[in-house]
Design a protein around this motif. Structure first.
Motif, PDB file in Angstrom:
ATOM      1  N   GLN A  87       0.828  -1.192   0.069  1.00 58.24           N
ATOM      2  CA  GLN A  87      -0.014   0.005   0.073  1.00 58.24           C
ATOM      3  C   GLN A  87       0.844   1.317   0.083  1.00 58.24           C
ATOM      4  O   GLN A  87       0.440   2.207  -0.927  1.00 58.24           O
ATOM      5  CB  GLN A  87      -1.198  -0.039   1.097  1.00 58.24           C
ATOM      6  CG  GLN A  87      -1.754   1.370   1.226  1.00 58.24           C
ATOM      7  CD  GLN A  87      -2.744   1.163   2.667  1.00 58.24           C
ATOM      8  OE1 GLN A  87      -2.655   0.178   3.452  1.00 58.24           O
ATOM      9  NE2 GLN A  87      -3.332   2.132   2.920  1.00 58.24           N
ATOM     10  N   ASP A  88       1.907   1.348   0.711  1.00 58.02           N
ATOM     11  CA  ASP A  88       2.540   2.500   1.097  1.00 58.02           C
ATOM     12  C   ASP A  88       3.867   2.397   0.185  1.00 58.02           C
ATOM     13  O   ASP A  88       4.916   1.908   0.632  1.00 58.02           O
ATOM     14  CB  ASP A  88       2.985   2.730   2.659  1.00 58.02           C
ATOM     15  CG  ASP A  88       3.700   3.794   2.859  1.00 58.02           C
ATOM     16  OD1 ASP A  88       3.643   4.767   2.043  1.00 58.02           O
ATOM     17  OD2 ASP A  88       4.235   4.085   3.920  1.00 58.02           O
ATOM     18  N   PRO A  89       3.859   3.444  -1.042  1.00 59.28           N
ATOM     19  CA  PRO A  89       5.306   3.199  -1.645  1.00 59.28           C
ATOM     20  C   PRO A  89       6.447   3.975  -1.175  1.00 59.28           C
ATOM     21  O   PRO A  89       7.568   3.936  -1.475  1.00 59.28           O
ATOM     22  CB  PRO A  89       4.753   4.215  -2.815  1.00 59.28           C
ATOM     23  CG  PRO A  89       3.610   4.922  -2.421  1.00 59.28           C
ATOM     24  CD  PRO A  89       2.903   4.083  -1.386  1.00 59.28           C
ATOM     25  N   PHE A  90       6.086   4.538   0.132  1.00 52.75           N
ATOM     26  CA  PHE A  90       7.068   5.255   0.953  1.00 52.75           C
ATOM     27  C   PHE A  90       7.854   4.432   1.876  1.00 52.75           C
ATOM     28  O   PHE A  90       8.941   4.742   2.079  1.00 52.75           O
ATOM     29  CB  PHE A  90       6.453   6.669   1.785  1.00 52.75           C
ATOM     30  CG  PHE A  90       5.776   7.447   0.837  1.00 52.75           C
ATOM     31  CD1 PHE A  90       6.478   8.675   0.209  1.00 52.75           C
ATOM     32  CD2 PHE A  90       4.264   7.470   0.519  1.00 52.75           C
ATOM     33  CE1 PHE A  90       5.920   9.354  -0.649  1.00 52.75           C
ATOM     34  CE2 PHE A  90       3.979   8.595  -0.307  1.00 52.75           C
ATOM     35  CZ  PHE A  90       4.757   9.318  -0.947  1.00 52.75           C
ATOM     36  N   THR A 167      -2.930   1.751  -4.566  1.00 51.65           N
ATOM     37  CA  THR A 167      -3.336   3.303  -4.934  1.00 51.65           C
ATOM     38  C   THR A 167      -3.565   4.263  -3.741  1.00 51.65           C
ATOM     39  O   THR A 167      -3.808   5.462  -3.920  1.00 51.65           O
ATOM     40  CB  THR A 167      -4.211   3.594  -6.172  1.00 51.65           C
ATOM     41  OG1 THR A 167      -5.426   3.098  -5.859  1.00 51.65           O
ATOM     42  CG2 THR A 167      -3.509   2.810  -7.311  1.00 51.65           C
ATOM     43  N   SER A 168      -4.215   3.639  -2.613  1.00 50.84           N
ATOM     44  CA  SER A 168      -4.718   4.322  -1.622  1.00 50.84           C
ATOM     45  C   SER A 168      -3.640   5.439  -0.929  1.00 50.84           C
ATOM     46  O   SER A 168      -4.451   6.472  -0.372  1.00 50.84           O
ATOM     47  CB  SER A 168      -5.112   3.422  -0.494  1.00 50.84           C
ATOM     48  OG  SER A 168      -4.283   2.705   0.065  1.00 50.84           O
ATOM     49  N   ALA A 169      -2.554   5.108  -0.883  1.00 48.35           N
ATOM     50  CA  ALA A 169      -1.713   6.374  -0.348  1.00 48.35           C
ATOM     51  C   ALA A 169      -1.234   7.392  -1.448  1.00 48.35           C
ATOM     52  O   ALA A 169      -0.349   8.322  -0.950  1.00 48.35           O
ATOM     53  CB  ALA A 169      -0.303   5.393   0.092  1.00 48.35           C
ATOM     54  N   LEU A 170      -1.739   7.109  -2.628  1.00 39.16           N
ATOM     55  CA  LEU A 170      -1.298   8.200  -3.676  1.00 39.16           C
ATOM     56  C   LEU A 170      -2.281   9.375  -3.834  1.00 39.16           C
ATOM     57  O   LEU A 170      -3.277   9.322  -3.593  1.00 39.16           O
ATOM     58  CB  LEU A 170      -0.877   7.598  -4.878  1.00 39.16           C
ATOM     59  CG  LEU A 170      -0.044   6.244  -5.069  1.00 39.16           C
ATOM     60  CD1 LEU A 170      -0.186   5.530  -6.395  1.00 39.16           C
ATOM     61  CD2 LEU A 170       1.087   6.619  -4.837  1.00 39.16           C
TER      62      LEU A 170
END
Length: 247
Positions: A87-90, A167-170
């Motif tokens: 979920q989190d690309p960071f 895509t939820s964190a974008l």
């Protein structure tokens, strides 16, 4: 490509033992995208983690590409059948590793040859220029980070990708770009997706079939066409759809 039968997932021990997933069964055909949708705590991520091999306290049967897998993934070949996009690309990319090093990590672990050429090819597949291999995560955007995560998931040519709210964190402006990229990759490479999301809009865009989860169970399974037409049988599914339309 994915067969799940009577899956039970647990957390904790003794009096604190929690039964998170109960009697879940579904199957995903080759080239299909199957969505698990539900509110937070419904058990959908627990299903994903059991299939991914990230959580081993479960019972039932899981088959990947026709072969049954055990909870601890003792067979190395089983671990290469499935990859996950988080979920989190960071948080999914090491901040002190270059983009090239991040994508090459599974290649190095599995002693693959021609890693540099493979990294360049993977960057092209996800729409990033080759020069990005020398950059660090803080030098690129969130959407670009998620493209890097997808490239890493593709590195071993695994036929199954698990998508955990990808895509939820974008930002809304780049969500559609990532979803369209995933659609293109599925078509071009014959991939099979299992997607976890709470977003009915994403489900309608991506998924061929949907399993609706509540309190650790799949309470309804329906096709994309049924979802679009609002042909739902369970009150909770109607509630989710109503909230999505109101939103």
């Amino acid at each position: 490509m994915i067969e799940v039968e009577d899956l039970q997932v647990f957390y904790g021990e003794g009096r604190d033992r929690f039964h998170a997933v109960r009697d879940v069964s579904f199957r995903v055909e080759k080239g299909e995208t199957y969505g698990l949708v539900g509110e937070s705590g419904s058990g959908k991520s627990s299903v994903l983690n059991a299939i991914a091999g990230r959580h081993s306290d479960w019972t039932g049967t899981v088959r990947l590409a026709g072969a049954e897998v055990d909870p601890r993934r003792r067979n190395p070949a089983d671990r290469q059948k499935v990859q996950i996009v988080f979920q989190d690309p960071f948080g999914a990319i090491h901040p002190k590793h270059t983009i090239g090093g991040t994508i090459a990590e599974p290649l190095a672990i599995n002693r693959r040859q021609n890693r540099g050429e493979t990294v360049d090819a993977l960057l092209r597949q996800v729409g990033l220029p080759g020069r990005f291999r020398y950059r660090y995560p803080h030098q690129i955007s969130g959407g670009q980070r998620q493209r890097v995560s997808i490239a890493r998931a593709l590195a071993l040519q695994s036929p199954i990708l698990l998508l955990d709210e990808p895509t939820s964190a974008l930002d809304v402006s780049v969500q559609a770009e990532i979803l369209n990229l995933l659609q293109d990759l599925r078509r071009d490479q014959g991939l099979t997706y299992l997607m976890v999301t709470h977003d009915i809009g994403v489900v309608g865009h991506m998924c061929d079939r949907i399993g609706v989860m509540k309190d650790g169970r799949i309470v309804e399974e329906l096709t994309k066409a049924q979802l679009v037409r609002g042909e739902t049988a369970h009150p909770f599914t109607r509630e989710l759809l109503s909230e999505s339309l109101l939103g």
